[in-house]
Design an enzyme around this catalytic site. Structure first.
Site, PDB file in Angstrom:
ATOM      1  CB  ALA A 147      -0.932   0.007   1.209  1.00  0.00           C
ATOM      2  CE  LYS A 194       2.890  -1.836   5.427  1.00  0.00           C
ATOM      3  NZ  LYS A 194       2.338  -2.401   4.183  1.00  0.00           N
ATOM      4  CB  THR A 195       8.518   1.356   2.843  1.00  0.00           C
ATOM      5  OG1 THR A 195       8.313   0.177   3.638  1.00  0.00           O
ATOM      6  CG2 THR A 195       9.983   1.772   2.953  1.00  0.00           C
ATOM      7  CD  GLU A 210       7.837  -4.388   6.653  1.00  0.00           C
ATOM      8  OE1 GLU A 210       6.813  -4.943   7.121  1.00  0.00           O
ATOM      9  OE2 GLU A 210       7.984  -4.145   5.442  1.00  0.00           O
ATOM     10  CD  GLN A 233       4.652  -5.882   9.754  1.00  0.00           C
ATOM     11  OE1 GLN A 233       4.453  -4.678   9.814  1.00  0.00           O
ATOM     12  NE2 GLN A 233       5.250  -6.464   8.726  1.00  0.00           N
TER      13      GLN A 233
END
Length: 208
Positions: free
Chosen positions: A13, A15-16, A91, A93
Site C-alpha cells: 500500500a 507504507k515504506t 514493518e 507489526q
C-alpha cells in the site's frame, strides 16, 4: 505535542514510501530523524529500508529483545548530542508488545513523536503482536489504503504458493514480497481461504 502514530494497511500500500517521505520532510527542515527497522526483514539488506518504487534509506536494525527507549536515548535527547526530532519505525507489526510500550515512553517521557508503519493482520487474518499493541495504545490510527484485484479496497493479506493457491499453515512470520503475498478485500480473502480458486501473485515491475 508528541504522539504515537500507527499507519497500517495490507501489503503493497506504500507504507515504506510514506515513511521515507515523512523522513525527507523532517530532514528538509533541518531536523534529525531516526529510522528503525526489524533486523529479520533483510529484503533490502540489514539496516536498510526500501520501497517498491525505488526509494531507500539507511536505518537502525533492531532485534526483538532490544530496548527501543534506550536506543533512542543513546541516539540523542538534547543533553550530550543533538536531539532526535522524530522516530520512524518500518514493518512495525514485528515489534513486541514491550517494544511498543517503550516507544510510548519515547513519546511520553522524551516528548519525541513516533510514527509506526506496518501491517495490521497476518495471512490468517490475525493480528500481529506489534499491531495489536499499537492499535490499543497509539494516539492516532490511520489506514493507508490500497486495492484488491477485484477493485474493492484491500484490507487483508493472503500468503500464496508458487501456483497462486492460499497457504493456510506455517509460521506467522515469513519474509517475502509480491511473489509471496497478495493484498485482497475481505470477501476475496474468504473465497481464497475456502479454496474456491487461486490468485496470481503480483509480478515485479520490469525496469523501463
Amino acid at each position: 505535542m508528541a504522539k504515537l502514530y500507527f499507519y497500517y494497511s495490507a501489503m503493497n500500500a506504500g507504507k515504506t514510501t510514506t515513511l521515507l517521505q515523512s523522513a525527507h520532510n523532517y530532514r528538509e527542515r533541518g531536523m534529525r530523524v531516526a529510522i528503525l527497522t526489524p533486523r529479520l526483514d533483510d529484503r533490502a539488506g540489514v539496516g536498510r529500508v526500501a520501497s517498491r518504487i525505488g526509494l531507500s534509506a539507511e536505518a537502525i536494525a533492531f532485534d526483538r529483545d532490544d530496548d527501543l527507549l534506550a536506543c533512542v536515548r543513546a541516539l540523542g535527547t538534547g543533553d550530550d548530542v543533538p536531539r532526535i526530532d522524530c522516530v520512524l519505525v518500518d514493518e512495525a507489526q514485528f515489534l513486541t508488545r514491550a517494544q511498543v510500550w517503550q516507544l510510548s515512553e519515547v513519546v511520553d517521557a522524551l516528548r519525541i513523536p513516533v510514527l509506526c508503519y506496518g501491517l495490521r493482520t497476518d495471512f490468517r487474518g490475525e493480528l500481529f503482536e506489534g499491531s495489536q499493541a499499537l492499535l490499543a495504545w497509539a494516539d492516532e490510527l490511520s489506514e493507508i489504503k490500497t486495492i484488491c484485484h477485484t477493485g474493492r479496497k484491500a484490507t487483508m493479506t493472503v500468503r500464496v504458493d508458487e501456483r497462486g493457491y492460499a497457504v493456510h499453515d506455517g509460521p506467522q512470520v515469513e519474509i517475502g514480497g509480491n511473489e509471496r503475498y497478495v493484498s485482497v478485500s475481505r470477501a476475496e480473502f474468504k473465497r481464497i481461504v475456502r479454496g474456491e480458486g487461486r490468485i496470481e501473485p503480483a509480478q515485479p515491475e520490469l525496469p523501463l
